[in-house]
Each structure stands twice: as structure tokens, then as C-alpha cells.
Design a protein around this motif. Structure first.
Motif, PDB file in Angstrom:
ATOM      1  N   SER A  12      51.949  39.132  29.519  1.00  0.00           N
ATOM      2  CA  SER A  12      51.307  40.206  28.750  1.00  0.00           C
ATOM      3  C   SER A  12      49.785  40.154  28.887  1.00  0.00           C
ATOM      4  N   GLN A  13      49.218  38.973  29.034  1.00  0.00           N
ATOM      5  CA  GLN A  13      47.769  38.879  29.250  1.00  0.00           C
ATOM      6  C   GLN A  13      47.405  39.418  30.628  1.00  0.00           C
ATOM      7  N   ALA A  14      48.219  39.115  31.638  1.00  0.00           N
ATOM      8  CA  ALA A  14      47.980  39.656  32.984  1.00  0.00           C
ATOM      9  C   ALA A  14      48.090  41.180  32.968  1.00  0.00           C
ATOM     10  N   TYR A  15      49.096  41.683  32.265  1.00  0.00           N
ATOM     11  CA  TYR A  15      49.278  43.127  32.163  1.00  0.00           C
ATOM     12  C   TYR A  15      48.098  43.775  31.439  1.00  0.00           C
ATOM     13  N   ALA A  16      47.573  43.129  30.422  1.00  0.00           N
ATOM     14  CA  ALA A  16      46.415  43.660  29.692  1.00  0.00           C
ATOM     15  C   ALA A  16      45.198  43.764  30.616  1.00  0.00           C
ATOM     16  N   LEU A  17      45.017  42.814  31.509  1.00  0.00           N
ATOM     17  CA  LEU A  17      43.914  42.889  32.477  1.00  0.00           C
ATOM     18  C   LEU A  17      44.059  44.122  33.360  1.00  0.00           C
ATOM     19  N   VAL A  18      45.292  44.427  33.747  1.00  0.00           N
ATOM     20  CA  VAL A  18      45.562  45.608  34.570  1.00  0.00           C
ATOM     21  C   VAL A  18      45.326  46.878  33.758  1.00  0.00           C
ATOM     22  N   ARG A  19      45.833  46.915  32.526  1.00  0.00           N
ATOM     23  CA  ARG A  19      45.660  48.102  31.679  1.00  0.00           C
ATOM     24  C   ARG A  19      44.187  48.405  31.431  1.00  0.00           C
ATOM     25  N   ARG A  20      43.380  47.354  31.236  1.00  0.00           N
ATOM     26  CA  ARG A  20      41.943  47.533  30.994  1.00  0.00           C
ATOM     27  C   ARG A  20      41.157  47.761  32.281  1.00  0.00           C
ATOM     28  N   LYS A  21      41.874  47.726  33.416  1.00  0.00           N
ATOM     29  CA  LYS A  21      41.283  47.918  34.740  1.00  0.00           C
ATOM     30  C   LYS A  21      40.270  46.842  35.092  1.00  0.00           C
ATOM     31  N   GLU A  22      40.408  45.670  34.475  1.00  0.00           N
ATOM     32  CA  GLU A  22      39.606  44.521  34.888  1.00  0.00           C
ATOM     33  C   GLU A  22      40.165  43.959  36.189  1.00  0.00           C
ATOM     34  N   LEU A  23      41.471  44.056  36.326  1.00  0.00           N
ATOM     35  CA  LEU A  23      42.166  43.617  37.529  1.00  0.00           C
ATOM     36  C   LEU A  23      42.884  44.841  38.091  1.00  0.00           C
ATOM     37  N   ILE A  24      42.558  45.199  39.323  1.00  0.00           N
ATOM     38  CA  ILE A  24      43.109  46.401  39.935  1.00  0.00           C
ATOM     39  C   ILE A  24      44.506  46.106  40.483  1.00  0.00           C
ATOM     40  N   ALA A  25      45.453  46.963  40.129  1.00  0.00           N
ATOM     41  CA  ALA A  25      46.837  46.822  40.580  1.00  0.00           C
ATOM     42  C   ALA A  25      47.387  48.198  40.920  1.00  0.00           C
ATOM     43  N   ILE A  26      48.473  48.195  41.671  1.00  0.00           N
ATOM     44  CA  ILE A  26      49.154  49.452  41.982  1.00  0.00           C
ATOM     45  C   ILE A  26      50.563  49.387  41.416  1.00  0.00           C
ATOM     46  N   GLN A  27      51.075  50.556  41.072  1.00  0.00           N
ATOM     47  CA  GLN A  27      52.414  50.636  40.514  1.00  0.00           C
ATOM     48  C   GLN A  27      53.350  51.147  41.603  1.00  0.00           C
TER      49      GLN A  27
ATOM     50  N   PHE B  25      50.888  41.075  48.553  1.00  0.00           N
ATOM     51  CA  PHE B  25      50.866  41.462  47.153  1.00  0.00           C
ATOM     52  C   PHE B  25      51.501  40.402  46.267  1.00  0.00           C
ATOM     53  N   LEU B  26      51.045  40.361  45.032  1.00  0.00           N
ATOM     54  CA  LEU B  26      51.576  39.459  44.014  1.00  0.00           C
ATOM     55  C   LEU B  26      52.150  40.287  42.875  1.00  0.00           C
ATOM     56  N   THR B  27      53.181  39.779  42.240  1.00  0.00           N
ATOM     57  CA  THR B  27      53.705  40.407  41.029  1.00  0.00           C
ATOM     58  C   THR B  27      52.836  39.967  39.849  1.00  0.00           C
ATOM     59  N   LEU B  28      53.022  40.613  38.702  1.00  0.00           N
ATOM     60  CA  LEU B  28      52.286  40.176  37.512  1.00  0.00           C
ATOM     61  C   LEU B  28      52.734  38.787  37.070  1.00  0.00           C
ATOM     62  N   ASP B  29      53.974  38.436  37.340  1.00  0.00           N
ATOM     63  CA  ASP B  29      54.431  37.065  37.068  1.00  0.00           C
ATOM     64  C   ASP B  29      53.636  36.071  37.910  1.00  0.00           C
ATOM     65  N   ASP B  30      53.435  36.402  39.195  1.00  0.00           N
ATOM     66  CA  ASP B  30      52.643  35.540  40.075  1.00  0.00           C
ATOM     67  C   ASP B  30      51.217  35.404  39.567  1.00  0.00           C
ATOM     68  N   VAL B  31      50.621  36.547  39.212  1.00  0.00           N
ATOM     69  CA  VAL B  31      49.240  36.559  38.712  1.00  0.00           C
ATOM     70  C   VAL B  31      49.130  35.714  37.446  1.00  0.00           C
ATOM     71  N   ALA B  32      50.072  35.885  36.537  1.00  0.00           N
ATOM     72  CA  ALA B  32      50.060  35.121  35.286  1.00  0.00           C
ATOM     73  C   ALA B  32      50.143  33.627  35.572  1.00  0.00           C
ATOM     74  N   GLU B  33      50.975  33.247  36.522  1.00  0.00           N
ATOM     75  CA  GLU B  33      51.111  31.829  36.863  1.00  0.00           C
ATOM     76  C   GLU B  33      49.830  31.289  37.480  1.00  0.00           C
ATOM     77  N   ILE B  34      49.228  32.033  38.382  1.00  0.00           N
ATOM     78  CA  ILE B  34      47.994  31.594  39.036  1.00  0.00           C
ATOM     79  C   ILE B  34      46.868  31.441  38.024  1.00  0.00           C
ATOM     80  N   LEU B  35      46.748  32.399  37.106  1.00  0.00           N
ATOM     81  CA  LEU B  35      45.678  32.350  36.105  1.00  0.00           C
ATOM     82  C   LEU B  35      46.041  31.493  34.897  1.00  0.00           C
ATOM     83  N   ASN B  36      47.278  31.014  34.856  1.00  0.00           N
ATOM     84  CA  ASN B  36      47.762  30.200  33.738  1.00  0.00           C
ATOM     85  C   ASN B  36      47.643  30.952  32.404  1.00  0.00           C
TER      86      ASN B  36
END
Length: 81
Positions: free
Chosen positions: A21-36, A6-17
Motif C-alpha cells: 500500500s505504501q508503494a501504491y501510494a507513491l504511484v498514486r501521488r505520482k512520486e513514482l511513475i508507473a503504467i497500468q 518492469f517490476l510489479t508493485l510487490d517487487d517495488v515494495a520489497e526493494i524499498l522495504n
């Protein structure tokens, strides 16, 4: 040592550059599936899900590519102008 699944949202944000908050928005919109995990909003994204997301974005980019007329090289430009 086990491979990290698993990756944190910080990790995801770094990978996607992008920003956190943009990484979190992808999760909120369910474009990127994450678990809490836990009660404090600790989001985790499986590495395979992130790769699926990236491949999906590439597929979308390929399908929306518009073919444009080629731009002439300098050698093809009329030098009398």
C-alpha cells in the motif's frame, strides 16, 4: 532470456522495504511513475524509474541535511561530573 524491464508493485515494495500500500501510494501521488497494464489494475514500474526515484530521494536527503554541533566522544566528556 531477456532482462526483466518492469517490476510489479510487490517487487517495488520489497526493494524499498515498504508495504504494497505504501508503494501504491507513491504511484498514486505520482512520486513514482508507473503504467497500468490491462483492466484489472496491474501496475508496472520500469527499473530505471525506480532507480531515478531512489536517487531523487537521496538528493532530497542530502539537501535537507542540517549540520549539528558535534557530540563529544567519551574521551572528551568531563569526568568530574
Amino acid at each position: 532470456m531477456a532482462t526483466q524491464r518492469f517490476l510489479t508493485l510487490d517487487d517495488v515494495a520489497e526493494i524499498l522495504n515498504v508495504s504494497w500500500s505504501q508503494a501504491y501510494a507513491l504511484v498514486r501521488r505520482k512520486e513514482l511513475i508507473a503504467i497500468q497494464i490491462g483492466g484489472r489494475g496491474q501496475w508496472r514500474v520500469e527499473k530505471d524509474e525506480l532507480e531515478r526515484f531512489i536517487q531523487q530521494k537521496y538528493a532530497e536527503a542530502r539537501s535537507s541535511t542540517v549540520t549539528e554541533e558535534p557530540v563529544p566522544d567519551d574521551a572528551e566528556v568531563d569526568s568530574t561530573r
